[in-house]
Design an enzyme around this catalytic site. Structure first.
Site, mmCIF file in Angstrom:
data_model
loop_
_atom_site.group_PDB
_atom_site.id
_atom_site.type_symbol
_atom_site.label_atom_id
_atom_site.label_comp_id
_atom_site.label_asym_id
_atom_site.label_seq_id
_atom_site.Cartn_x
_atom_site.Cartn_y
_atom_site.Cartn_z
ATOM 1 N N GLY A 75 0.339 6.473 0.411
ATOM 2 C CA GLY A 75 -0.014 7.781 -0.110
ATOM 3 C C GLY A 75 -1.219 8.381 0.591
ATOM 4 C CG ASN A 155 -7.294 8.048 -8.867
ATOM 5 O OD1 ASN A 155 -7.757 9.165 -9.029
ATOM 6 N ND2 ASN A 155 -7.912 7.130 -8.156
ATOM 7 C CD GLN A 185 -2.089 6.296 -9.957
ATOM 8 O OE1 GLN A 185 -1.329 5.825 -10.794
ATOM 9 N NE2 GLN A 185 -2.778 5.527 -9.122
ATOM 10 C CB SER A 203 1.861 5.481 -3.071
ATOM 11 O OG SER A 203 1.476 4.192 -2.610
ATOM 12 N N GLY A 204 4.525 3.659 -2.572
ATOM 13 C CA GLY A 204 5.403 2.592 -3.015
ATOM 14 C C GLY A 204 4.784 1.593 -3.957
ATOM 15 C CG HIS A 205 0.579 0.093 -3.625
ATOM 16 N ND1 HIS A 205 -0.521 -0.297 -4.337
ATOM 17 C CD2 HIS A 205 0.199 1.170 -2.903
ATOM 18 C CE1 HIS A 205 -1.533 0.514 -4.066
ATOM 19 N NE2 HIS A 205 -1.119 1.404 -3.209
ATOM 20 C CB THR A 249 9.663 1.653 15.463
ATOM 21 O OG1 THR A 249 9.632 1.715 16.890
ATOM 22 C CG2 THR A 249 11.012 1.138 14.997
ATOM 23 C CB CYS A 335 -9.843 3.853 -3.228
ATOM 24 S SG CYS A 335 -8.062 3.750 -2.977
#
Length: 389
Positions: A75, A155, A185, A203-205, A249, A335
């Site tokens: 993200g 967040n 979020q 974001s994935g996580h 890639t 963060c």
């Protein structure tokens, strides 16, 4: 998904456990679809088709076209691409940027850099309850405003913004203003409408996919100048969708993992949403028994996040005490790495409230036992730990 019943993990806004189905999908992709998606021969084209399906699956959760979604590393990278990419093409006719004053560092720091370069950045502080004043934000937008950026869900406090409504009002006032929304979020937790929005990050996580994958929505026709160059996706080779937005890639296994996680979250929404709401209500009711504790999240915050202050025990002290009980929460954004909360400071909270703040964040796999373990730990900690003077 729970791996240890004695572990009460309540820091899902920082990261989530990877779902077993997601890990399986990633492993299968790694071992069976090893071809480069930009290669023209058979294995590469099989990978391309799988990548296209993953892109379409993520786009469907946003109500976007597949060609409007670009896979990124996270993200934070998506925010940087969207913000820095939008500013340059518009700098000939304006220098003003309007941004909410409680942004993630991946938005706040690029804004500081742009301010150093001569852009006029107007930060709109949240109110004392953590909510963004949409009227104040809109009032700051004028004919010179090239970019407006805000979070859909904060967040740290879970405060919500009606992103589509605010975006459309911004566009009505200045149609040329680019509107960027940090949806990290919000995605898969609250409804998403992209009306009036030019760019949107996920974001994935945060949704049980691994760290290291995210996505960026760019409205078709939205003009940006990407900050990256090079990386091997040459024009005309494989027709890579990330071409012109993010070089390199494509990370096919993680793109598949992101799509798998999003699909699982969508399938489980009917069960998950009321379940998380009940956990939040149980925690709020339990905290009422602890008179020292105050809540920093607004009443209409998302149910996944609840920010509180003990007002007597330092955050780090309480955090590590809870850890001895198998309870894991945070003292703010992951963060910030223990720094005083930027969000709570922007809300104007007193230093004692900021120094004693904790963030609790749920996922659909949390249970009542997790909430009860947290409440018991807080009660014991308040009774035994050293207090602020």
């Amino acid at each position: 998904m729970r791996q240890n019943e004695s572990l009460h993990y309540l820091d899902n806004a920082a990261t989530t456990l990877v779902a077993p189905q997601v890990a399986d999908a990633i492993y299968k992709t790694m071992t069976e679809h090893w071809g480069n998606p930009s290669s023209l021969y058979g294995p590469g084209q099989a990978s391309r088709r799988l990548l296209d399906r993953a892109r379409a699956a993520v786009a469907a959760t946003l109500g976007a076209g597949a060609g409007e979604v670009f896979f990124t590393g996270c993200g934070s990278e998506s925010n940087n691409i969207a913000i820095l990419g939008a500013v340059e093409p518009r700098s000939a006719w304006g220098k003003k940027i309007v941004v909410s004053g409680f942004e993630h560092p991946s938005v706040a720091l690029p804004m500081q850099r742009l301010a150093e370069k001569g852009f006029e950045v107007a930060f709109i502080a949240p109110g004392p309850d953590g909510s963004l004043d949409g009227e104040a934000f809109l009032a700051a937008v004028d004919r010179h405003t090239i970019l407006a950026a805000f979070m859909q869900v904060n967040n740290e406090t879970g405060a919500q913004v009606d992103a589509a409504a605010l975006a459309q009002r911004i566009k009505a006032k200045n149609p040329r203003t680019a509107v960027h929304v940090d949806g990290v979020q919000a995605w898969m937790r609250v409804p998403v409408s992209l009306a009036g929005i030019d760019s949107y990050t996920v974001s994935g996580h945060k949704i049980h996919a691994p760290k290291g994958v995210g996505a960026l929505y760019l409205r078709r026709g939205h003009n940006i100048q990407p900050p990256y160059l090079g990386g091997g996706q040459e024009k005309g080779v494989g027709g890579g969708q990330e071409l012109g937005v993010r070089p390199g890639t494509e990370n096919l296994p993680y793109a598949v993992g992101l799509a798998t996680a999003a699909s699982l979250m969508h399938e489980n929404a009917a069960r998950r949403t009321p379940h998380v709401a009940a956990l939040n209500a149980r925690l709020r009711a339990g905290l009422e028994r602890l008179p020292e504790v105050t809540l920093n999240s607004p009443a209409d915050a998302v149910n996944e996040v609840l920010n509180l202050s003990t007002n007597c025990v330092r955050s780090e002290t309480m955090l590590h005490f809870l850890e001895t009980k198998g309870v894991y929460v945070s003292s703010g954004s992951a963060c910030s790495r223990g720094a005083a909360s930027h969000t709570l400071g922007a809300m104007g909270l007193p230093p004692r409230a900021i120094d004693t703040a904790l963030r609790v964040s749920f996922c659909g796999d949390n249970t009542e036992a997790d909430v009860d373990a947290l409440l018991a730990g807080l009660e014991e900690g308040l009774a035994t730990l050293a207090r602020l003077q």
